[in-house]
Design a protein around this motif. Structure first.
Motif, PDB file in Angstrom:
ATOM      1  N   THR A 271      -2.480  -4.504   2.439  1.00 15.64           N
ATOM      2  CA  THR A 271      -3.904  -4.330   2.766  1.00 15.64           C
ATOM      3  C   THR A 271      -4.663  -5.446   2.050  1.00 15.64           C
ATOM      4  N   PRO A 272      -4.496  -6.683   2.500  1.00 15.89           N
ATOM      5  CA  PRO A 272      -5.054  -7.818   1.762  1.00 15.89           C
ATOM      6  C   PRO A 272      -6.583  -7.807   1.710  1.00 15.89           C
ATOM      7  N   TYR A 273      -7.224  -7.085   2.627  1.00 11.19           N
ATOM      8  CA  TYR A 273      -8.688  -7.001   2.579  1.00 11.19           C
ATOM      9  C   TYR A 273      -9.145  -5.678   1.971  1.00 11.19           C
ATOM     10  N   GLY A 274      -8.215  -4.941   1.409  1.00 14.09           N
ATOM     11  CA  GLY A 274      -8.550  -3.637   0.842  1.00 14.09           C
ATOM     12  C   GLY A 274      -8.199  -2.532   1.824  1.00 14.09           C
ATOM     13  N   ARG A 275      -7.831  -1.370   1.303  1.00 11.69           N
ATOM     14  CA  ARG A 275      -7.463  -0.258   2.196  1.00 11.69           C
ATOM     15  C   ARG A 275      -8.692   0.226   2.950  1.00 11.69           C
ATOM     16  N   ASP A 276      -8.515   0.315   4.257  1.00 11.81           N
ATOM     17  CA  ASP A 276      -9.616   0.705   5.130  1.00 11.81           C
ATOM     18  C   ASP A 276      -9.193   1.991   5.836  1.00 11.81           C
ATOM     19  N   HIS A 277      -9.991   3.035   5.693  1.00 13.35           N
ATOM     20  CA  HIS A 277      -9.510   4.324   6.223  1.00 13.35           C
ATOM     21  C   HIS A 277      -9.364   4.323   7.729  1.00 13.35           C
ATOM     22  N   TYR A 278     -10.127   3.426   8.429  1.00 17.28           N
ATOM     23  CA  TYR A 278      -9.968   3.397   9.887  1.00 17.28           C
ATOM     24  C   TYR A 278      -8.567   2.928  10.264  1.00 17.28           C
TER      25      TYR A 278
ATOM     26  N   LEU B  81      -5.944   3.484  -3.248  1.00 13.99           N
ATOM     27  CA  LEU B  81      -7.347   3.862  -3.141  1.00 13.99           C
ATOM     28  C   LEU B  81      -8.029   3.098  -2.004  1.00 13.99           C
ATOM     29  N   LEU B  82      -9.076   3.679  -1.463  1.00 13.31           N
ATOM     30  CA  LEU B  82      -9.858   2.982  -0.439  1.00 13.31           C
ATOM     31  C   LEU B  82     -10.398   1.689  -1.043  1.00 13.31           C
ATOM     32  N   GLY B  83     -10.282   0.630  -0.315  1.00  6.91           N
ATOM     33  CA  GLY B  83     -10.784  -0.659  -0.789  1.00  6.91           C
ATOM     34  C   GLY B  83      -9.815  -1.413  -1.664  1.00  6.91           C
ATOM     35  N   GLN B  84      -8.761  -0.725  -2.119  1.00  4.74           N
ATOM     36  CA  GLN B  84      -7.808  -1.390  -3.015  1.00  4.74           C
ATOM     37  C   GLN B  84      -6.972  -2.405  -2.248  1.00  4.74           C
ATOM     38  N   LYS B  85      -6.877  -3.613  -2.830  1.00  3.45           N
ATOM     39  CA  LYS B  85      -6.076  -4.644  -2.182  1.00  3.45           C
ATOM     40  C   LYS B  85      -4.608  -4.467  -2.558  1.00  3.45           C
ATOM     41  N   SER B  86      -3.770  -4.675  -1.575  1.00  2.00           N
ATOM     42  CA  SER B  86      -2.333  -4.653  -1.823  1.00  2.00           C
ATOM     43  C   SER B  86      -1.746  -5.715  -0.909  1.00  2.00           C
ATOM     44  N   THR B  87      -0.455  -5.951  -1.008  1.00  2.00           N
ATOM     45  CA  THR B  87       0.103  -7.008  -0.151  1.00  2.00           C
ATOM     46  C   THR B  87       0.008  -6.627   1.321  1.00  2.00           C
TER      47      THR B  87
ATOM     48  N   MET C 210       0.840  -1.198   0.000  1.00  2.00           N
ATOM     49  CA  MET C 210       0.000   0.000   0.000  1.00  2.00           C
ATOM     50  C   MET C 210       0.877   1.251   0.000  1.00  2.00           C
ATOM     51  N   ALA C 211       0.549   2.184  -0.881  1.00  4.06           N
ATOM     52  CA  ALA C 211       1.212   3.488  -0.897  1.00  4.06           C
ATOM     53  C   ALA C 211       0.266   4.495  -0.247  1.00  4.06           C
ATOM     54  N   PRO C 212       0.755   5.695   0.065  1.00  6.85           N
ATOM     55  CA  PRO C 212      -0.149   6.707   0.625  1.00  6.85           C
ATOM     56  C   PRO C 212      -1.313   7.005  -0.318  1.00  6.85           C
TER      57      PRO C 212
END
Lengths: 89, 503
Positions: free
Chosen positions: B167-174, B159-165, B154-156
């Motif tokens: 953020t395997p469940y997607g980027r979560d703003h919390y 996107l919200l919800g985007q999966k990355s290594t 994940m980079a800064p």
């Protein structure tokens, strides 16, 4: 059969031309996607790096240059125009 | 098919209109077969962005003036490709390096080329401050919303919800915060001149990107100031899409999340063809021999007074409330040591509680080299308040002196055997002189009377160096004399008492 730049439409000469450096091409297909007259395709054969290089169909190029800027390789494509057209561009 | 193609279009009457920009090296400094192509994956946005930058440099005729600062990330090797000056910077530090290069070479065109991990994560501080200073540099910011080179973290900008290594469940703003919008962020600053976000999502967007890149470079030639072009770019490999689908994702997913457009364009206010005057240069550094004067140490240090002690080993702890002049008293002592040609150290020790809290400092004055500036076992404790006395009295060495800022010790404190004590109401004495705050110097005078380690002329010289205001110097001199006098009286009374007791 000799090379021709006569289009099949109206017998007017093509405005432009494009050459592909097949050994620099990585076959990404972005030039094919960018080409408005749709005169580019990915060749069925592989280059020595294992990519299907882009290929000009031989006629119909408008010389617009969209493929050139879509291509990520510095020397992947060269785009030409007829002198009068180039001056007008 | 191939037999239909011309061997030489120029011979057939064509002219070249687009070819490899001259700002690329004719051959790349890569191994063997790879010298003709970039190291980028098929369909990578970096290749396109490099080409646009090279073409703009060509068009503006800037190749011989351009210095490219390459980042850490996939584009770390930009110096393989662009035949300009090149500097490769530590991760995120390209704007800082660009600042230095531009200031040293103001007529060069300095370009910082950075990805989103480099610019918006580890290098966020550098880009913000370079922008805020309005450095006359051009930044090309390649945003593909992911860490590409390291494998898709994940980079800064992810996107919200985007999966990355990461953020395997997607980027979560919390948990991970929101995507950072760099153009919008920099547009809150006063200094930037040109901020635009473009994309590489189709031929039209690529053309607009070329225009923005050209404009940003042109503004630098006009000395307009800081410009940044954010380029939304595909990363087919990490996005796990073919190049055409990745380009589509730029158009359909990235662009809605990061709206394209001009966020700042003050360069347009510059009349066409005009160049602003160069930024005023900072004042040149002073010549080397002017530095002692600037530091107020230009007087020749006088010869040490004759009274210089052959042996000195003062380990002094000064402690009190913040505002009592604890650190200043320590400084005067250390300066006096210097005036005597002794080895000294002064180590202030204060924390967040210093204001209206307690403060203390360690001073060593020695005829030997000072091995440590810490004074754990003082032979002089100058306690300007009761908490300091309670805290440091147990640390004082046998044979040492304790001066306490009151006429007597608190009833519950017993002075350990072998320790010399001098209680003296220094602040009250200073108050009677009209300046309570000179209590520290009254105590210094008392110290001089109690011990003969430091000659008074050394203290006078030190005061003259440490006290800038003539009024305070006068007060301090009186305070010094008062403390000396009061201490002598107290000590003499005490010895008479002792004598009476013996009789």
């Amino acid at each position: 059969m000799s090379p021709t730049t006569e289009t099949s439409t109206g017998g007017k000469p093509d405005k432009g031309y494009v050459t592909v450096n097949t050994e620099q091409c990585k076959g990404c297909g972005l030039c094919v996607e960018a080409c408005v007259p749709r005169v580019l395709r990915l060749a069925p054969h592989l280059n020595r790096f294992g990519y299907h290089p882009a290929q000009y169909l031989g006629h119909g190029c408008s010389g617009c240059g969209l493929c050139f800027h879509a291509c990520p390789e510095p020397g992947g494509l060269v785009v030409y125009k007829r002198p009068s057209m180039a001056a007008a561009a | 098919m191939a037999e239909l193609l011309l061997d030489d279009p120029v011979a057939a009457g064509f002219e070249i209109v687009h070819e490899r920009p001259h700002s690329f090296y004719p051959e790349f400094f890569r191994k063997g077969d790879l010298k003709d192509q970039t190291h980028y994956c098929p369909g990578c946005g970096h290749g396109i962005a490099h080409k646009l930058v090279a073409e703009a440099i060509d068009e503006l005729g800037l190749q011989d003036r351009t210095i490219l600062i390459s980042p850490v990330g996939c584009s770390v090797f930009a110096y393989y490709y662009l035949d300009t000056g090149n500097v490769q910077a530590a991760h995120g530090r390209a704007p800082a390096v660009a600042t230095g290069v531009k200031r040293a070479h103001p007529e060069s065109i300095v370009v910082s080329y950075q990805g989103d991990g480099d610019l918006a994560a580890i290098g966020m501080a550098e880009i913000l401050h370079a922008a805020n200073r309005g450095e006359n540099i051009t930044v090309f910011f390649i945003n593909n919303a992911i860490y590409g080179m390291t494998g898709g973290q994940m980079a800064p900008t992810t996107l919200l919800g985007q999966k990355s290594t990461t953020t395997p469940y997607g980027r979560d703003h919390y948990n991970d915060g929101y995507p950072v919008k760099v153009c919008e962020l920099l547009a809150t600053l006063e200094a930037p001149v040109y901020l635009e976000r473009v994309a590489l999502g189709n031929a039209k967007q690529i053309n607009a990107a070329l225009r923005a890149i050209r404009k940003a470079l042109r503004y630098q030639t006009e000395r307009a100031g800081f410009s940044l072009v954010e380029i939304l770019s595909p990363c087919p490999t990490i996005w796990k899409l073919d190049p055409v689908a990745a380009q589509k994702r730029v158009r359909e997913v990235l662009v809605p999340a990061f709206p394209l457009g001009v966020y700042r364009d003050r360069g347009a206010e510059i009349p066409k063809g005009e160049t602003l005057p160069p930024r005023p240069l900072p004042a040149p550094p002073p010549p080397l021999d002017a530095i002692p004067g600037l530091l107020d140490i230009d007087e020749q240090t006088p010869d040490p007074p004759a009274a210089r002690p052959a042996q000195a080993d003062l380990r002094i702890r000064v402690a009190g409330f913040g505002g009592q002049g604890v650190l200043m008293l320590g400084e005067v002592l250390a300066e006096a040591g210097l005036q005597l040609g002794l080895e000294v150290s002064w180590l202030p020790s204060y924390g967040p509680e210093m204001r209206s809290g307690t403060s203390n400092c360690h001073v060593r004055i020695s005829s030997q080299e000072v091995d440590s500036p810490l004074v754990a076992r003082p032979n002089v404790l100058l306690a300007l308040n009761e908490p300091s006395l309670r805290k440091f009295l147990p640390t004082v060495e046998v044979g040492g002196w304790v001066l306490y800022n009151h006429h007597q010790l608190p009833a519950d404190i017993a002075v350990p055997e072998g320790i010399h004590l001098l209680p003296l109401a220094c602040s009250e004495l200073a108050d009677s002189l009209g300046e309570t705050r000179a209590g520290n110097i009254v105590m210094l005078g008392a110290l001089l009377a109690a011990t003969d380690g430091l000659p008074i002329e050394a203290i006078h010289r030190a005061l003259a160096l440490c006290v800038k205001s003539a009024r305070w110097l006068e007060i301090d001199r009186r305070a010094l004399a008062t403390g000396q006098q009061a201490a002598r009286e107290a000590l003499s009374n005490r010895s008479q008492e002792v004598r009476r007791e013996i009789q």
